[in-house]
Write a protein that holds these residues in place. Structure first.
Motif, short mmCIF file in Angstrom:
data_model
loop_
_atom_site.label_atom_id
_atom_site.label_comp_id
_atom_site.label_asym_id
_atom_site.label_seq_id
_atom_site.Cartn_x
_atom_site.Cartn_y
_atom_site.Cartn_z
N VAL A 134 56.70 31.61 55.76
CA VAL A 134 57.37 32.78 55.56
C VAL A 134 58.31 32.54 56.73
O VAL A 134 58.46 33.63 57.29
CB VAL A 134 56.45 33.70 55.42
CG1 VAL A 134 57.95 35.15 54.75
CG2 VAL A 134 55.74 33.83 54.63
N CYS A 135 60.30 32.26 55.68
CA CYS A 135 61.21 32.38 57.23
C CYS A 135 62.42 32.25 56.26
O CYS A 135 61.99 32.06 55.07
CB CYS A 135 60.91 31.70 58.14
SG CYS A 135 62.21 32.03 59.50
N LEU A 136 63.20 32.66 56.88
CA LEU A 136 64.89 32.46 56.69
C LEU A 136 65.53 31.73 56.87
O LEU A 136 66.54 30.82 55.93
CB LEU A 136 65.63 33.62 56.19
CG LEU A 136 65.73 35.00 55.32
CD1 LEU A 136 64.20 36.02 55.64
CD2 LEU A 136 66.33 35.85 55.28
N CYS A 137 65.02 30.71 57.49
CA CYS A 137 66.37 29.98 57.86
C CYS A 137 66.29 28.41 56.98
O CYS A 137 67.53 27.92 57.79
CB CYS A 137 65.98 29.22 59.77
SG CYS A 137 63.67 28.71 59.69
N GLU A 138 65.25 28.29 56.79
CA GLU A 138 65.84 26.84 56.17
C GLU A 138 66.71 27.25 54.17
O GLU A 138 67.01 26.27 53.51
CB GLU A 138 64.67 26.60 54.96
CG GLU A 138 63.35 25.26 56.00
CD GLU A 138 62.20 26.55 56.36
OE1 GLU A 138 62.13 26.50 57.47
OE2 GLU A 138 61.86 26.97 55.57
N TYR A 139 66.64 28.53 54.46
CA TYR A 139 67.78 29.12 52.67
C TYR A 139 69.21 29.72 53.51
O TYR A 139 69.69 30.12 52.44
CB TYR A 139 66.60 29.27 52.30
CG TYR A 139 64.91 29.12 52.25
CD1 TYR A 139 65.12 28.77 50.43
CD2 TYR A 139 63.78 29.27 52.82
CE1 TYR A 139 63.97 28.31 50.33
CE2 TYR A 139 63.23 28.66 51.87
CZ TYR A 139 62.73 27.98 50.91
OH TYR A 139 61.45 27.51 50.82
N ASP A 141 72.75 30.27 54.77
CA ASP A 141 73.45 29.22 55.06
C ASP A 141 73.82 29.43 56.22
O ASP A 141 74.60 28.21 56.94
CB ASP A 141 74.73 29.41 54.10
CG ASP A 141 75.13 30.85 53.78
OD1 ASP A 141 74.46 31.95 55.04
OD2 ASP A 141 76.25 31.01 53.06
N SER A 142 73.23 30.15 56.71
CA SER A 142 73.67 30.15 58.50
C SER A 142 72.49 29.25 59.19
O SER A 142 72.64 28.83 60.53
CB SER A 142 73.49 31.62 58.77
OG SER A 142 72.35 32.16 58.81
N GLY A 143 71.25 29.33 58.49
CA GLY A 143 70.34 28.28 58.76
C GLY A 143 69.73 29.24 59.96
O GLY A 143 68.68 28.91 60.65
N HIS A 144 70.03 30.81 60.32
CA HIS A 144 69.07 31.67 61.18
C HIS A 144 68.37 32.47 60.28
O HIS A 144 67.82 32.55 58.60
CB HIS A 144 70.13 32.75 61.10
CG HIS A 144 71.14 31.71 62.65
ND1 HIS A 144 70.35 32.21 63.44
CD2 HIS A 144 72.42 32.43 62.42
CE1 HIS A 144 70.91 31.62 65.24
NE2 HIS A 144 72.68 31.64 63.95
N CYS A 145 67.17 33.19 60.79
CA CYS A 145 65.74 33.50 60.36
C CYS A 145 65.83 34.47 60.00
O CYS A 145 64.60 35.50 60.24
CB CYS A 145 64.85 33.34 62.28
SG CYS A 145 64.53 31.99 62.10
N GLY A 146 67.31 35.41 59.90
CA GLY A 146 67.65 36.65 58.83
C GLY A 146 69.11 36.96 58.65
O GLY A 146 70.03 36.28 58.89
N LEU A 147 68.79 38.25 58.00
CA LEU A 147 70.50 38.21 58.19
C LEU A 147 71.50 38.67 59.42
O LEU A 147 70.48 39.24 60.35
CB LEU A 147 70.27 40.14 57.22
CG LEU A 147 69.43 39.73 55.79
CD1 LEU A 147 69.73 41.29 54.96
CD2 LEU A 147 69.91 38.82 54.92
N LEU A 148 72.44 39.20 58.59
CA LEU A 148 72.99 38.65 60.56
C LEU A 148 74.21 39.82 60.59
O LEU A 148 74.79 40.50 59.30
CB LEU A 148 73.63 37.22 60.02
CG LEU A 148 73.00 36.01 60.58
CD1 LEU A 148 74.51 34.73 60.56
CD2 LEU A 148 72.30 35.15 61.32
#
Ligand code: PBG
Length: 347
Positions: A134-139, A141-148
């Motif tokens: 459960v992480c955001l980084c694969e999903y 567009d920034s490739g980051h693990c969360g909202l920016l």
């Protein structure tokens, strides 16, 4: 120093060596060595990572991880059967979405790649434990693990991974994995409070029985390089040092682990494994009640593969030595790309 009593010494050793000082006695034969072996790596310890992707008939070998593939859903059943056949109890699932956006919408979509893969795995091999990352980084567009963060709000830099804003998304992703049939969720984003947020989100919807394996102690490591090819999750800019741990820190690992236990984690993880055996050991000693997993990560696998392909090391012996070391350090569970090979080797 004593001698053997007749003053002449023996053929087996120099005169005068005390009998008690001969640990080699227990190494004379394979049977003796087996009897006194302290650490046994078993197929029961293994979790095998699986990468799923859209499309049909896809079996993409990852260039930097020979022997590891991205699979389309239609190919998963056969792969799951072969994993279960080897006796491996569990898989850890990663998905490659069709599209990426700022929130990572497919991450919690009912027909998202992981949700579909979970349903297919549970249909094909119900006894295989399915753990979802459960992480955001694969999903995103920034490739980051969360909202920016955008702008210089609250003194945080542009592009900073926002903690509290990311938590509800993680809870939503975990819930969607639960609803698809996952047996356990594994948050890997190193957001503060992620375990508590996911626990509350699951409990509120009737999933209080679903365990959480927390990537509690996860370092900002260069050893994830090949994984980022495999899961297409490299950050588009910057790095993960604002949330993943500094490789120099060990005491801080205890703080991370303690918080996750407090928040309701059912199992802890240390990641990577090889450069962090001391951290595995101290986590084991400080949390004796917790099942402890270690992630033998992509870069660790790639190094062994590359050296073996050059004929520089014996892959089988090196891989088993590494797995044994991870277990000896204190891990109960080893997540490893070598799991399928090792299952055959130690069978
Ligand atoms: C994040 C995640 C990563 C890995 C597992 N989960 C990558 C990262 O944090 O950058 C790495 C695993 C490996 O290297 O084998 N979803």
């Amino acid at each position: 120093m004593s001698d053997n009593g007749n003053g002449r010494g023996t053929a087996a050793g120099p005169r005068g060596l005390a009998d008690a000082r001969r640990p080699r006695r227990l190494r004379v034969s394979p049977g003796l060595r087996r009897l006194v072996r302290e650490t046994r790596v078993s197929v029961d310890d293994f979790v095998y990572p699986l990468f799923v992707t859209h499309g049909t008939n896809v079996r993409n070998e990852i260039a930097s991880m020979p022997g590891v593939f991205q699979w389309s859903i239609d190919k998963l059943a056969a792969e799951a059967e072969s994993i279960a056949e080897l006796g491996i109890p569990a898989v850890l699932l990663f998905g490659l979405p069709a599209e990426k956006d700022p929130v990572g919408t497919e991450n919690f979509a009912e027909d998202g790649i992981v949700q579909r893969a979970v349903r297919e795995l549970k249909r094909a091999v119900p006894e295989l434990v399915v753990v979802t990352d459960v992480c955001l980084c694969e999903y995103t567009d920034s490739g980051h693990c969360g909202l920016l963060n955008h702008g210089e709000a609250r003194g945080l830099p542009e592009g900073y991974v926002l903690n509290d804003e990311t938590l509800p998304v993680l809870a939503r992703v975990a819930l969607s994995h639960a609803e698809a049939g996952a047996d356990m969720v594994a948050p890997s984003g190193m957001m503060d409070g992620m375990v508590a947020a996911i626990r509350a989100g699951l409990d509120a919807e009737g999933w209080s029985h679903l365990p959480i394996l927390s990537y509690a102690v996860k370092y900002a490591s260069a050893f994830y390089g090949p994984f980022r090819d495999a899961a297409d999750g490299a950050p588009a800019f910057g790095d993960r040092t604002s949330h993943q741990m500094d490789p120099a820190n060990a005491r801080e690992a205890l703080r991370e682990a303690a918080l996750d236990v407090e928040e309701g984690a059912d199992m802890l993880m240390v990641k990577p494994a090889l450069a962090y055996l001391d951290v595995i050991r101290q986590t084991r000693e400080n949390f004796p009640e917790m099942p402890l997993a270690a992630y033998n990560v992509s870069g660790e696998y790639a190094m062994v593969k590359a050296a073996a392909r050059n004929g520089w090391i014996d892959e089988r012996r090196v891989a088993l030595e590494i797995l044994t070391g991870i277990k000896r350090a204190g891990a109960d569970i080893i997540i490893s790309y070598h799991a399928k090979d090792a299952a055959l080797w130690i069978r």
